[in-house]
Design a protein around this motif. Structure first.
Motif, mmCIF file in Angstrom:
data_model
loop_
_atom_site.group_PDB
_atom_site.id
_atom_site.type_symbol
_atom_site.label_atom_id
_atom_site.label_comp_id
_atom_site.label_asym_id
_atom_site.label_seq_id
_atom_site.Cartn_x
_atom_site.Cartn_y
_atom_site.Cartn_z
ATOM 1 N N ASP A 290 30.461 38.705 49.135
ATOM 2 C CA ASP A 290 31.436 38.498 48.066
ATOM 3 C C ASP A 290 32.867 38.829 48.502
ATOM 4 O OD1 ASP A 290 29.334 37.790 46.446
ATOM 5 O OD2 ASP A 290 29.117 39.782 45.557
ATOM 6 N N VAL A 291 33.003 39.699 49.497
ATOM 7 C CA VAL A 291 34.348 40.126 49.911
ATOM 8 C C VAL A 291 35.176 38.955 50.449
ATOM 9 C CG1 VAL A 291 33.754 42.529 50.338
ATOM 10 C CG2 VAL A 291 33.427 40.821 52.162
ATOM 11 N N THR A 292 34.507 37.922 50.965
ATOM 12 C CA THR A 292 35.276 36.783 51.487
ATOM 13 C C THR A 292 35.866 35.967 50.340
ATOM 14 O OG1 THR A 292 33.298 35.390 51.621
ATOM 15 C CG2 THR A 292 33.880 36.669 53.572
ATOM 16 N N THR A 293 35.180 35.949 49.203
ATOM 17 C CA THR A 293 35.730 35.281 48.024
ATOM 18 C C THR A 293 36.950 36.031 47.513
ATOM 19 O OG1 THR A 293 33.561 34.408 47.369
ATOM 20 C CG2 THR A 293 35.262 34.534 45.654
ATOM 21 N N ASN A 294 36.851 37.334 47.460
ATOM 22 C CA ASN A 294 37.988 38.145 47.016
ATOM 23 C C ASN A 294 39.184 38.019 47.957
ATOM 24 O OD1 ASN A 294 37.506 39.414 44.503
ATOM 25 N ND2 ASN A 294 35.991 40.765 45.456
ATOM 26 N N TYR A 295 38.909 37.872 49.239
ATOM 27 C CA TYR A 295 39.997 37.693 50.196
ATOM 28 C C TYR A 295 40.733 36.389 49.910
ATOM 29 C CZ TYR A 295 42.466 37.279 54.656
ATOM 30 O OH TYR A 295 43.444 37.157 55.611
ATOM 31 N N GLY A 301 47.221 34.807 45.642
ATOM 32 C CA GLY A 301 48.016 35.603 44.726
ATOM 33 C C GLY A 301 47.259 36.071 43.505
ATOM 34 N N LYS A 302 45.929 36.016 43.544
ATOM 35 C CA LYS A 302 45.107 36.439 42.413
ATOM 36 C C LYS A 302 44.490 37.820 42.680
ATOM 37 C CE LYS A 302 43.909 31.646 41.305
ATOM 38 N NZ LYS A 302 42.805 30.658 41.133
ATOM 39 N N ASP A 303 44.127 38.500 41.627
ATOM 40 C CA ASP A 303 43.537 39.825 41.755
ATOM 41 C C ASP A 303 42.064 39.724 42.168
ATOM 42 O OD1 ASP A 303 45.882 41.085 40.971
ATOM 43 O OD2 ASP A 303 45.356 41.010 38.841
ATOM 44 N N PRO A 304 41.604 40.624 43.034
ATOM 45 C CA PRO A 304 40.178 40.641 43.393
ATOM 46 C C PRO A 304 39.330 41.100 42.210
ATOM 47 C CG PRO A 304 41.303 42.544 44.314
ATOM 48 C CD PRO A 304 42.374 41.672 43.731
ATOM 49 N N LYS A 305 38.064 40.788 42.276
ATOM 50 C CA LYS A 305 37.147 41.131 41.185
ATOM 51 C C LYS A 305 35.944 41.906 41.717
ATOM 52 C CE LYS A 305 38.140 36.962 38.428
ATOM 53 N NZ LYS A 305 37.519 35.776 37.770
ATOM 54 N N GLY A 391 24.848 41.544 35.790
ATOM 55 C CA GLY A 391 25.411 40.402 35.071
ATOM 56 C C GLY A 391 25.787 39.259 35.986
ATOM 57 N N LYS A 392 25.575 39.452 37.291
ATOM 58 C CA LYS A 392 25.977 38.428 38.249
ATOM 59 C C LYS A 392 25.094 37.203 38.136
ATOM 60 C CE LYS A 392 26.664 37.613 43.162
ATOM 61 N NZ LYS A 392 26.665 38.181 44.518
#
Length: 392
Positions: A290-295, A301-305, A391-392
């Motif tokens: 999931d960390v690659t999606t957040n990157y 310019g969006k906040d990570p989740k 909830g994923k």
């Protein structure tokens, strides 16, 4: 008959006159001899004293007196010895000799607390006053900046801009040419046939730095790159991963950045790296990190989740070159600056057939599994521990 004693007495009496006469002559010569001896001894003593002062002068360190004159900036390098600091002070004409500085520093117990950084000093100071200023926090021009492990290049630029006063855009511009910053071109090669992200991401080693206040953005980033090359060189990182893992140093760097982002505790770094290698090279699976999606979100310019809050459309975004949800193998490039422990974990991953892992408590400790069924059980443990994944 003449008494023998009387004759002896008279003979002694007759001889006594010349002896008294010789004694008077001898006394004169003795006085002269005494005077000569005194002069010689005085001369010798003067010579000894002169020689002593000359020799003493050779061993007394040359030093200035007073608090100094014109201001001057001097940089103390990280882990510099007292001798090295003294040499820099002599170059800047702050102290007259390195020996005077080291003597003064050794006489001050607090001198072991002299920190790296740039200092406002004065030319031609006494060594004692120079030591005092180096121990005065107010004399430091730069307080330093700490770049934590796992920070992305974008986050690093923001920290550097705040610390140095240089614009973020200057760091962004300098980072576009990593080879100009000192990264050798051979780092940007992959054995898996995939493209590389030609940038500074992954090469800005996390640590605490003291930068020259006059340094520009390129010089600042070059210092961090140089530190990265020093650390990886000391580890033997590049040679080791090519020999033992049959992967390029760049691919291993990507894995180090992934494990740095995914592992909740340092002890799990080698295991997370092993999962990445197993999925990417042994099982021909997607990583699903999931960390690659957040990157990718951050780059836009969006906040990570949190993992449990990521949407399927975000994780499966076909425009994301770092997509590991639907694209097999390692992503385009590193996603942060891994620290030494993460680099070591990627270089020497733990032995194991694991393909899954999930954090199972709030400390960040992960449970590792080989099968989907085992992983599902670990996920339930995580949910029971209050980790928001269900909830994923």
């Amino acid at each position: 008959m003449i008494d023998e004693l009387d004759v002896a007495f008279e003979e002694d009496a007759d001889r006594s006159k010349p002896r008294r006469h010789r004694a008077r002559k001898g006394g004169g010569r003795s006085a002269v001899a005494l005077l000569v001896t005194f002069v010689l001894l005085a001369g010798l003593g003067g010579g000894v004293y002169f020689g002593y002062t000359k020799v003493r002068g050779l061993f007394v360190a040359a030093d200035y007196s007073g608090a100094g004159s014109a201001p001057v900036e001097v940089q103390v390098q990280k882990n510099a010895s007292l001798t090295e600091i003294g040499n820099e002070l002599v170059k800047a004409d702050v102290v007259k000799s390195t020996k005077a500085f080291t003597n003064a520093a050794e006489a001050e117990p607090r001198s072991k607390n002299i920190q790296s950084g740039t200092y406002n000093l004065r030319k031609q100071m006494s060594a004692k006053d120079a030591v005092a200023l180096l121990l005065d926090p107010a004399a430091r021009v730069s307080k330093g900046v700490t770049i934590p492990e796992g920070k992305t290049a974008k986050q690093t630029f923001e920290l550097l801009a705040k610390a140095t006063g240089l614009p973020v855009k200057d760091f962004e511009a300098a980072a576009k040419d990593p080879e100009a910053l000192g990264v050798p071109d051979w780092w940007f090669k992959r054995n898996d046939g995939k493209q590389v992200a030609k940038g500074a991401e992954g090469f800005l080693f996390p640590d605490t730095y003291e930068f020259d206040p006059k340094a520009d953005a390129g010089q600042v980033l070059s210092t961090m790159v140089d530190h990265f090359l020093t650390v990886t060189g000391e580890l033997g990182f590049a040679d080791d991963v090519q020999k033992s893992l049959k992967v390029s140093p760049y691919e291993a760097l990507i894995v180090a950045s992934l494990s740095q982002a995914e592992a909740g505790i340092a002890d799990d770094l080698p295991k997370v790296s092993r999962v990445a290698y197993n999925r990417a090279y042994k099982e021909d699976m997607t990583l699903q990190f999931d960390v690659t999606t957040n990157y990718w979100l951050e780059l836009q310019g969006k906040d990570p989740k949190h993992s449990g809050e990521l949407l399927a459309k975000e994780m499966e975004d076909p425009k994301n070159p770092y997509n590991t949800e639907t694209v097999k193998g390692l992503p385009l490039g590193p996603i942060n600056s891994p620290g030494k422990a993460a680099l070591t974990g990627a270089m020497k991953p733990a032995d194991g057939p694991w393909l899954f892992f999930v954090a199972v408590d709030k400390s960040g400790k992960s449970a590792f599994a080989v099968t989907s069924a085992e992983h599902d059980k670990n996920v339930q443990k995580a949910c029971a521990a209050g980790i928001n994944l269900c909830g994923k």
